[in-house]
Design an enzyme around this catalytic site. Structure first.
Site, PDB file in Angstrom:
ATOM      1  CB  SER A   1      72.339  74.883 -46.329  1.00 37.58           C
ATOM      2  OG  SER A   1      71.156  74.304 -46.787  1.00 37.58           O
TER       3      SER A   1
ATOM      4  CG  ASP B   1      68.054  79.623 -51.335  1.00 33.92           C
ATOM      5  OD1 ASP B   1      69.144  79.837 -50.787  1.00 33.92           O
ATOM      6  OD2 ASP B   1      67.523  78.491 -51.356  1.00 33.92           O
TER       7      ASP B   1
ATOM      8  CG  HIS C   1      70.350  76.442 -51.317  1.00 38.54           C
ATOM      9  ND1 HIS C   1      70.204  77.271 -50.212  1.00 38.54           N
ATOM     10  CD2 HIS C   1      70.782  75.252 -50.830  1.00 38.54           C
ATOM     11  CE1 HIS C   1      70.507  76.595 -49.116  1.00 38.54           C
ATOM     12  NE2 HIS C   1      70.868  75.374 -49.464  1.00 38.54           N
TER      13      HIS C   1
END
Ligand SMILES: *[C@@H]1O[C@H](CO)[C@@H](O)[C@H](O)[C@H]1NC(C)=O
Length: 290
Positions: A99, A216, A271
């Site tokens: 990320s 995601d 995610h």
């Protein structure tokens, strides 16, 4: 006596060579926004189970709320922690960054002249920026609607927050180019004289592995994890059609031409689960960590 000594010396040498040749390179893990080291427990387990003996270094820095610290400050911090690990392993290391961490890692690769990162794995990172104010990215002060975030982000105050450093509003190009303290310079959206050196340093990596997927839910557009992004009509422009790729501003085109870019797109992964999904690890990550 003498031959015993020789055998001893030879086997010691073989042992050292064996460790040298067969050992897996250490893997350095860099966390994402609002996360810390605890979130990498599963991934660490996956790695050491697949490749016993691998040294996994989870960098504990700017954890949780501190992950909102400005990006360049985080780059400096992580760089200082990672440098000694690189020095300890002259054969190279792998960098796996999740990320927001994927952007931090790119920044530190740019800024480290003699790094020895073999493979840089970018795990669902908004490499081309973020234009989506999902619940997860909310923090007090940030407006709830993405259309208004630029007001908060594109000024000196907003740029004190990491998320604003890579906020990429396709409808506010000039504000972005002027204000973005991190993404605009690293993606070459604002020209500057350090780009050549950054490119040279970045190109020391052998492989860039880009992992992401359509479910995601946080990275917006999700293709940003593959260097794709919206144009000003919010149509998707893939990596190869991005200006930074075509002009090879920081080396993507060169890296691609030498076969150094791999992508791994997987549906069905939210995610927050990328680093804890064994299928993702088996399909997209394991083979690079040799
Ligand atoms: C794990 O990843 C696979 C895709 O590689 C996906 O189909 C599956 O839904 C994921 N599982 C979870 C719990 O996220």
């Amino acid at each position: 006596m003498k031959s015993l000594q020789t055998i001893g010396a030879v086997s010691l040498l073989l042992l050292l060579m064996g460790a040298h040749i067969d050992g897996y390179k250490p893997v350095i893990l860099v966390h994402g926004v609002f996360e810390g080291t605890g979130h990498f427990e599963k991934l660490t387990e996956f790695i050491t189970q697949a490749h016993p003996g691998t040294e996994v270094h989870v960098i504990s820095l700017f954890n949780d709320l501190q992950s909102l610290t400005p990006m360049w400050k985080q780059v400096r911090g992580f760089r200082e922690k990672i440098k000694p690990i690189m020095q300890k392993f002259p054969d190279g290391v792998h960098l796996l960054c999740y990320s927001q961490g994927g952007l931090i890692c790119r920044g530190l690769l740019y800024k480290t002249a003699r790094h020895n990162v073999d493979t840089f794995i970018s795990l669902s990172s908004p490499q081309a920026g973020q234009y989506g104010a999902t619940e997860y990215l909310q923090f007090p002060l940030l407006p709830p609607l993405k259309e208004f975030v630029f007001n908060f982000c594109y000024n000196t105050f907003g740029q004190h927050y990491s998320i604003c450093n890579y906020w990429n509003d396709p409808h506010r190009r000039s504000r972005y180019q002027k204000s973005s303290a991190f993404l605009a310079p690293i993606n070459g959206d604002r020209p500057h004289e350090k780009m050549k050196v950054w490119k040279k340093n970045f190109l020391r990596i052998k492989n860039l592995v880009l992992i992401g997927g359509p479910d995601d839910g946080v990275i917006t557009p999700w293709q940003s994890s593959l260097f794709g992004f919206y144009d000003k009509k919010e149509n998707m422009v893939e990596m190869k059609d991005q200006r930074f790729y075509r002009k090879d501003l920081f080396g993507l085109k060169t890296l691609d031409a030498r076969g150094g870019i791999s992508t791994c797109v997987r549906p069905g992964v939210q995610h927050l689960l990328w680093h804890s999904n064994l299928t993702v690890f088996n399909d997209c990550i394991e083979k690079w960590l040799t």
